[in-house]
Design a protein around this motif. Structure first.
Motif, PDB file in Angstrom:
ATOM      1  N   TYR A  38       0.866  -1.170   0.000  1.00  0.00           N
ATOM      2  CA  TYR A  38       0.000   0.000   0.000  1.00  0.00           C
ATOM      3  C   TYR A  38       0.904   1.221   0.000  1.00  0.00           C
ATOM      4  CZ  TYR A  38      -4.029   2.911   1.357  1.00  0.00           C
ATOM      5  OH  TYR A  38      -5.023   3.852   1.401  1.00  0.00           O
ATOM      6  N   LEU A  39       0.506   2.317   0.636  1.00  0.00           N
ATOM      7  CA  LEU A  39       1.328   3.509   0.746  1.00  0.00           C
ATOM      8  C   LEU A  39       2.205   3.413   1.998  1.00  0.00           C
ATOM      9  CD1 LEU A  39      -1.442   6.102  -0.195  1.00  0.00           C
ATOM     10  CD2 LEU A  39       0.249   5.049  -1.701  1.00  0.00           C
ATOM     11  N   TYR A  40       2.949   4.474   2.302  1.00  0.00           N
ATOM     12  CA  TYR A  40       3.773   4.490   3.510  1.00  0.00           C
ATOM     13  C   TYR A  40       2.857   4.526   4.738  1.00  0.00           C
ATOM     14  CZ  TYR A  40       7.621   5.668   0.397  1.00  0.00           C
ATOM     15  OH  TYR A  40       8.559   5.639  -0.606  1.00  0.00           O
ATOM     16  N   GLN A  41       3.218   3.749   5.761  1.00  0.00           N
ATOM     17  CA  GLN A  41       2.399   3.684   6.970  1.00  0.00           C
ATOM     18  C   GLN A  41       3.269   3.590   8.222  1.00  0.00           C
ATOM     19  OE1 GLN A  41      -1.071   0.770   6.561  1.00  0.00           O
ATOM     20  NE2 GLN A  41       0.207   0.179   4.820  1.00  0.00           N
ATOM     21  N   TRP A  42       2.818   4.246   9.280  1.00  0.00           N
ATOM     22  CA  TRP A  42       3.357   4.026  10.614  1.00  0.00           C
ATOM     23  C   TRP A  42       2.196   3.573  11.475  1.00  0.00           C
ATOM     24  CZ3 TRP A  42       7.526   3.075  13.320  1.00  0.00           C
ATOM     25  CH2 TRP A  42       7.497   3.190  14.702  1.00  0.00           C
ATOM     26  N   ILE A  43       2.301   2.374  12.048  1.00  0.00           N
ATOM     27  CA  ILE A  43       1.236   1.794  12.874  1.00  0.00           C
ATOM     28  C   ILE A  43       1.854   1.465  14.224  1.00  0.00           C
ATOM     29  CG2 ILE A  43      -0.478  -0.049  13.066  1.00  0.00           C
ATOM     30  CD1 ILE A  43      -0.091  -0.416   9.970  1.00  0.00           C
ATOM     31  N   GLN A  44       1.306   2.055  15.291  1.00  0.00           N
ATOM     32  CA  GLN A  44       1.915   1.922  16.609  1.00  0.00           C
ATOM     33  C   GLN A  44       0.951   1.263  17.586  1.00  0.00           C
ATOM     34  OE1 GLN A  44       4.159   5.327  17.820  1.00  0.00           O
ATOM     35  NE2 GLN A  44       3.979   4.865  19.994  1.00  0.00           N
ATOM     36  N   CYS A  45       1.459   0.272  18.292  1.00  0.00           N
ATOM     37  CA  CYS A  45       0.634  -0.493  19.236  1.00  0.00           C
ATOM     38  C   CYS A  45       0.411   0.291  20.526  1.00  0.00           C
ATOM     39  CB  CYS A  45       1.307  -1.829  19.531  1.00  0.00           C
ATOM     40  SG  CYS A  45       0.456  -2.816  20.773  1.00  0.00           S
ATOM     41  N   ARG A  46      -0.864   0.381  20.937  1.00  0.00           N
ATOM     42  CA  ARG A  46      -1.227   0.963  22.230  1.00  0.00           C
ATOM     43  C   ARG A  46      -1.477  -0.128  23.272  1.00  0.00           C
ATOM     44  NH1 ARG A  46      -3.058   6.050  23.578  1.00  0.00           N
ATOM     45  NH2 ARG A  46      -3.025   7.631  21.935  1.00  0.00           N
ATOM     46  N   GLU A  47      -2.239  -1.139  22.870  1.00  0.00           N
ATOM     47  CA  GLU A  47      -2.606  -2.211  23.800  1.00  0.00           C
ATOM     48  C   GLU A  47      -2.627  -3.533  23.049  1.00  0.00           C
ATOM     49  OE1 GLU A  47      -6.295  -1.480  25.838  1.00  0.00           O
ATOM     50  OE2 GLU A  47      -6.002   0.686  25.750  1.00  0.00           O
ATOM     51  N   GLY A  48      -2.378  -4.621  23.790  1.00  0.00           N
ATOM     52  CA  GLY A  48      -2.441  -5.951  23.195  1.00  0.00           C
ATOM     53  C   GLY A  48      -1.206  -6.271  22.380  1.00  0.00           C
ATOM     54  N   GLU A  49      -1.327  -7.293  21.538  1.00  0.00           N
ATOM     55  CA  GLU A  49      -0.201  -7.720  20.703  1.00  0.00           C
ATOM     56  C   GLU A  49      -0.710  -8.126  19.329  1.00  0.00           C
ATOM     57  OE1 GLU A  49       2.360 -10.659  22.358  1.00  0.00           O
ATOM     58  OE2 GLU A  49       2.300  -9.807  24.369  1.00  0.00           O
ATOM     59  N   GLY A  50       0.153  -7.942  18.343  1.00  0.00           N
ATOM     60  CA  GLY A  50      -0.156  -8.364  16.988  1.00  0.00           C
ATOM     61  C   GLY A  50       1.053  -8.983  16.344  1.00  0.00           C
ATOM     62  N   GLU A  51       0.879  -9.472  15.153  1.00  0.00           N
ATOM     63  CA  GLU A  51       1.998 -10.063  14.412  1.00  0.00           C
ATOM     64  C   GLU A  51       2.040  -9.449  13.022  1.00  0.00           C
ATOM     65  OE1 GLU A  51       4.298 -14.235  14.172  1.00  0.00           O
ATOM     66  OE2 GLU A  51       2.101 -14.342  14.179  1.00  0.00           O
ATOM     67  N   LEU A  52       3.247  -9.100  12.602  1.00  0.00           N
ATOM     68  CA  LEU A  52       3.496  -8.536  11.285  1.00  0.00           C
ATOM     69  C   LEU A  52       4.272  -9.545  10.461  1.00  0.00           C
ATOM     70  CD1 LEU A  52       3.771  -6.207   9.156  1.00  0.00           C
ATOM     71  CD2 LEU A  52       5.841  -5.509  10.413  1.00  0.00           C
TER      72      LEU A  52
END
Length: 298
Positions: A38-52
């Motif tokens: 997609y385009l440029y992105q910054w995604i920042q975790c606040r709570e919980g956990e994810g996988e990239l």
């Protein structure tokens, strides 16, 4: 409270060096698959956990971490805790790639540890505040906010824990203090390593990452700055003595370094700035008693 802002982009907006496409706050992140990127992105975790997932690599994204995704890079991410809350911003622009690759030295998508996550989150909050305001200059203000976010990513984010430029600068404070107090004395890599408690090899790597300079580039630059002060404060002092008091044992080497950094020889620098000072004093004196402009008519 979940917030989101999607601007209506004009042709002029897309010509900005950085422009906003989408931004959100406190978002319950769903499963995203982008095989074409997609385009440029910054995604920042606040709570919980994810996988990239990036190609064959996977990254666990926990609180205080973020994902920087490059334009056109295939990726997938999803929650691995019951709820994964993130803030995010999507952007593009003519200068984004150049800034990331050539200035920041970031060449690919990755997961990052953030030493001061609240600072980056506040940048996204700022974008949302701009977007939800009545300001007619939203696009330009958002462009500036995106640039600020990118510079903060450079300063506070790193691929490894406690390895951001900001954290490294804190570790290097004893070194900067030592150079400040001892620039006129011989300085060796071994001395600086002992001051910081690092091995010489590791110190070189840490310093380069924190400042984008080699250690003795910085030492020479600091010494030249001090030599400029001496040149102007002591007009009669010989160049050889200036070099010695600034930490250079060889006056020829001092002159070479000085000209490389200032594009003038030490003597040329001194003459140029002293001439400017004299002109400034004469100009100031000539204006002390300006002629009257409202003399009475006889």
């Amino acid at each position: 409270m979940t917030k989101r802002y999607i601007p209506v982009l004009t042709t002029l907006d897309r010509e900005l060096p950085y422009f906003l496409v989408d931004a959100g706050q406190r978002w319950v992140q769903e499963h995203i698959v982008q095989p074409e990127g997609y385009l440029y992105q910054w995604i920042q975790c606040r709570e919980g956990e994810g996988e990239l997932l990036l190609g064959s690599k996977s990254y666990r994204i926990k609180e205080g971490m973020g994902m920087l995704l490059f334009k056109g890079t295939a990726h997938e991410y999803y929650a691995i805790s019951s709820v994964w809350i993130v803030d995010w911003i999507v952007f593009d622009g003519q200068q984004v790639e150049s800034f990331l690759k050539h200035i920041a030295g970031i060449s690919r998508s990755a997961a990052y540890y953030v030493s001061q996550p609240e600072i980056l989150l506040s940048r996204i909050q700022n974008v949302l505040d701009i977007g939800n305001s009545e300001n007619t200059m939203k696009s330009m203000q958002c462009s500036g906010a995106i640039y600020s976010l990118l510079t903060d990513i450079v300063q506070y984010a790193s691929l490894y824990p406690n390895n951001s430029a900001n954290s490294l600068n804190f570790k290097l404070k004893p070194l900067f203090d030592y150079i400040n107090q001892n620039y006129s004395c011989p300085i060796t890599l071994e001395i600086l390593a002992e001051v910081t408690g690092l091995t010489p090899q590791h110190l070189c790597k840490v310093f380069k990452k924190a400042t984008n300079l080699r250690i003795f580039q910085y030492v020479n630059s600091y010494r030249i700055q001090k030599s400029k002060e001496l040149l102007l404060q002591n007009p009669q002092m010989q160049i050889k003595e200036i070099a010695y008091q600034s930490g250079f044992e060889d006056s020829n080497y001092f002159c070479t370094v000085f000209k490389k950094l200032e594009l003038l020889s030490p003597n040329q620098f001194r003459k140029t700035w002293l001439r400017k000072e004299v002109k400034g004093i004469l100009r100031s004196n000539s204006g002390e008693n300006p002629p009257p402009t409202n003399l009475p008519v006889s």
